[in-house]
Motif scaffolding. Structure first.
Motif, PDB file in Angstrom:
ATOM      1  N   VAL A 179       8.062   5.025   2.258  1.00 55.22           N
ATOM      2  CA  VAL A 179       8.265   3.617   1.888  1.00 55.22           C
ATOM      3  C   VAL A 179       9.485   3.068   2.614  1.00 55.22           C
ATOM      4  O   VAL A 179       9.450   1.961   3.168  1.00 55.22           O
ATOM      5  N   ASP A 180      10.564   3.837   2.639  1.00 53.89           N
ATOM      6  CA  ASP A 180      11.783   3.400   3.323  1.00 53.89           C
ATOM      7  C   ASP A 180      11.526   3.167   4.813  1.00 53.89           C
ATOM      8  O   ASP A 180      12.032   2.197   5.385  1.00 53.89           O
ATOM      9  N   ALA A 181      10.738   4.033   5.432  1.00 55.92           N
ATOM     10  CA  ALA A 181      10.420   3.880   6.861  1.00 55.92           C
ATOM     11  C   ALA A 181       9.599   2.618   7.103  1.00 55.92           C
ATOM     12  O   ALA A 181       9.838   1.898   8.083  1.00 55.92           O
ATOM     13  N   VAL A 182       8.653   2.334   6.221  1.00 61.46           N
ATOM     14  CA  VAL A 182       7.849   1.114   6.363  1.00 61.46           C
ATOM     15  C   VAL A 182       8.746  -0.110   6.204  1.00 61.46           C
ATOM     16  O   VAL A 182       8.671  -1.062   6.987  1.00 61.46           O
ATOM     17  N   GLU A 183       9.621  -0.075   5.200  1.00 60.12           N
ATOM     18  CA  GLU A 183      10.549  -1.200   5.005  1.00 60.12           C
ATOM     19  C   GLU A 183      11.440  -1.403   6.222  1.00 60.12           C
ATOM     20  O   GLU A 183      11.668  -2.540   6.654  1.00 60.12           O
ATOM     21  N   GLU A 184      11.941  -0.326   6.788  1.00 59.36           N
ATOM     22  CA  GLU A 184      12.799  -0.414   7.974  1.00 59.36           C
ATOM     23  C   GLU A 184      12.032  -1.018   9.150  1.00 59.36           C
ATOM     24  O   GLU A 184      12.553  -1.877   9.860  1.00 59.36           O
ATOM     25  N   GLU A 185      10.812  -0.584   9.336  1.00 61.70           N
ATOM     26  CA  GLU A 185       9.993  -1.128  10.417  1.00 61.70           C
ATOM     27  C   GLU A 185       9.744  -2.620  10.203  1.00 61.70           C
ATOM     28  O   GLU A 185       9.797  -3.405  11.146  1.00 61.70           O
ATOM     29  N   LEU A 186       9.486  -3.006   8.961  1.00 57.75           N
ATOM     30  CA  LEU A 186       9.269  -4.426   8.668  1.00 57.75           C
ATOM     31  C   LEU A 186      10.532  -5.249   8.910  1.00 57.75           C
ATOM     32  O   LEU A 186      10.453  -6.393   9.366  1.00 57.75           O
ATOM     33  N   ARG A 187      11.692  -4.667   8.623  1.00 60.27           N
ATOM     34  CA  ARG A 187      12.948  -5.387   8.876  1.00 60.27           C
ATOM     35  C   ARG A 187      13.150  -5.628  10.371  1.00 60.27           C
ATOM     36  O   ARG A 187      13.779  -6.598  10.770  1.00 60.27           O
ATOM     37  N   ARG A 188      12.622  -4.738  11.208  1.00 58.67           N
ATOM     38  CA  ARG A 188      12.759  -4.882  12.659  1.00 58.67           C
ATOM     39  C   ARG A 188      11.787  -5.896  13.240  1.00 58.67           C
ATOM     40  O   ARG A 188      11.940  -6.305  14.381  1.00 58.67           O
ATOM     41  N   SER A 189      10.784  -6.259  12.478  1.00 59.20           N
ATOM     42  CA  SER A 189       9.775  -7.194  12.949  1.00 59.20           C
ATOM     43  C   SER A 189      10.139  -8.608  12.530  1.00 59.20           C
ATOM     44  O   SER A 189      10.698  -8.810  11.456  1.00 59.20           O
TER      45      SER A 189
ATOM     46  N   GLU B 236       0.839  -1.211   0.000  1.00 60.40           N
ATOM     47  CA  GLU B 236       0.000   0.000   0.000  1.00 60.40           C
ATOM     48  C   GLU B 236       0.870   1.256   0.000  1.00 60.40           C
ATOM     49  O   GLU B 236       0.596   2.214  -0.736  1.00 60.40           O
ATOM     50  N   ALA B 237       1.918   1.276   0.809  1.00 59.89           N
ATOM     51  CA  ALA B 237       2.820   2.435   0.855  1.00 59.89           C
ATOM     52  C   ALA B 237       3.482   2.654  -0.504  1.00 59.89           C
ATOM     53  O   ALA B 237       3.591   3.795  -0.973  1.00 59.89           O
ATOM     54  N   GLU B 238       3.922   1.565  -1.140  1.00 57.35           N
ATOM     55  CA  GLU B 238       4.551   1.696  -2.456  1.00 57.35           C
ATOM     56  C   GLU B 238       3.553   2.191  -3.504  1.00 57.35           C
ATOM     57  O   GLU B 238       3.891   3.032  -4.342  1.00 57.35           O
ATOM     58  N   TYR B 239       2.326   1.680  -3.440  1.00 59.15           N
ATOM     59  CA  TYR B 239       1.288   2.107  -4.376  1.00 59.15           C
ATOM     60  C   TYR B 239       1.001   3.602  -4.211  1.00 59.15           C
ATOM     61  O   TYR B 239       0.936   4.354  -5.185  1.00 59.15           O
ATOM     62  N   ARG B 240       0.823   4.027  -2.963  1.00 59.40           N
ATOM     63  CA  ARG B 240       0.535   5.441  -2.694  1.00 59.40           C
ATOM     64  C   ARG B 240       1.723   6.326  -3.067  1.00 59.40           C
ATOM     65  O   ARG B 240       1.545   7.441  -3.578  1.00 59.40           O
ATOM     66  N   ALA B 241       2.927   5.865  -2.818  1.00 59.46           N
ATOM     67  CA  ALA B 241       4.117   6.641  -3.178  1.00 59.46           C
ATOM     68  C   ALA B 241       4.181   6.833  -4.688  1.00 59.46           C
ATOM     69  O   ALA B 241       4.533   7.912  -5.172  1.00 59.46           O
ATOM     70  N   ASP B 242       3.817   5.788  -5.427  1.00 54.71           N
ATOM     71  CA  ASP B 242       3.797   5.906  -6.884  1.00 54.71           C
ATOM     72  C   ASP B 242       2.760   6.933  -7.325  1.00 54.71           C
ATOM     73  O   ASP B 242       3.008   7.737  -8.226  1.00 54.71           O
ATOM     74  N   GLU B 243       1.593   6.916  -6.682  1.00 54.01           N
ATOM     75  CA  GLU B 243       0.570   7.932  -6.984  1.00 54.01           C
ATOM     76  C   GLU B 243       1.102   9.333  -6.731  1.00 54.01           C
ATOM     77  O   GLU B 243       0.895  10.247  -7.542  1.00 54.01           O
ATOM     78  N   VAL B 244       1.789   9.501  -5.614  1.00 54.70           N
ATOM     79  CA  VAL B 244       2.334  10.809  -5.256  1.00 54.70           C
ATOM     80  C   VAL B 244       3.390  11.241  -6.263  1.00 54.70           C
ATOM     81  O   VAL B 244       3.422  12.398  -6.681  1.00 54.70           O
ATOM     82  N   ARG B 245       4.240  10.298  -6.674  1.00 50.62           N
ATOM     83  CA  ARG B 245       5.284  10.632  -7.649  1.00 50.62           C
ATOM     84  C   ARG B 245       4.696  11.109  -8.972  1.00 50.62           C
ATOM     85  O   ARG B 245       5.325  11.852  -9.710  1.00 50.62           O
ATOM     86  N   GLN B 246       3.501  10.655  -9.285  1.00 45.20           N
ATOM     87  CA  GLN B 246       2.867  11.026 -10.546  1.00 45.20           C
ATOM     88  C   GLN B 246       1.911  12.218 -10.403  1.00 45.20           C
ATOM     89  O   GLN B 246       1.355  12.682 -11.402  1.00 45.20           O
ATOM     90  N   ALA B 247       1.745  12.725  -9.197  1.00 45.31           N
ATOM     91  CA  ALA B 247       0.727  13.737  -8.915  1.00 45.31           C
ATOM     92  C   ALA B 247       0.828  14.977  -9.803  1.00 45.31           C
ATOM     93  O   ALA B 247      -0.181  15.477 -10.278  1.00 45.31           O
ATOM     94  N   TYR B 248       2.028  15.474 -10.027  1.00 43.18           N
ATOM     95  CA  TYR B 248       2.191  16.712 -10.788  1.00 43.18           C
ATOM     96  C   TYR B 248       2.669  16.468 -12.209  1.00 43.18           C
ATOM     97  O   TYR B 248       2.958  17.404 -12.941  1.00 43.18           O
ATOM     98  N   GLN B 249       2.800  15.212 -12.616  1.00 40.88           N
ATOM     99  CA  GLN B 249       3.386  14.933 -13.931  1.00 40.88           C
ATOM    100  C   GLN B 249       2.613  15.568 -15.080  1.00 40.88           C
ATOM    101  O   GLN B 249       3.223  16.154 -15.974  1.00 40.88           O
TER     102      GLN B 249
END
Length: 86
Positions: A56-66, A4-17
């Motif tokens: 996305v990086d923060a979510v990945e880091e949190e997942l690595r800690r779990s 979900e974070a990756e999907y939303r990040a992709d949406e954000v990256r395309q927001a102003y394109q």
């Protein structure tokens, strides 16, 4: 959660394109003010993309800690905690 974070990040990256492409085309608005506005738009577009990636990086880091696998009881406890029902 990561998907979900990756999907939303992709949406954000395309927001102003579309707006950025239209402005760069020179067919929407031209002149010094338009150039300044376009530069600011593109700067915000890039900054927003970097911020989205940091989420996305923060979510990945949190997942690595779990731990990769937890018991059903641990999963339920994590769900309650994330929902604010500890």
């Amino acid at each position: 959660m990561l998907v979900e974070a990756e999907y939303r990040a992709d949406e954000v990256r395309q927001a102003y394109q579309r707006a950025s492409s239209a402005m760069r085309s020179g067919q929407v608005w031209t002149g010094p003010t338009a150039a300044t506005w376009t530069a600011e738009l593109e700067d915000r577009h890039q900054r927003l993309g970097r911020l989205a990636q940091s989420v996305v990086d923060a979510v990945e880091e949190e997942l690595r800690r779990s731990p990769p696998l937890v018991t059903e009881a641990e999963a339920n406890a994590m769900r309650r905690e994330m929902a604010g029902r500890t």
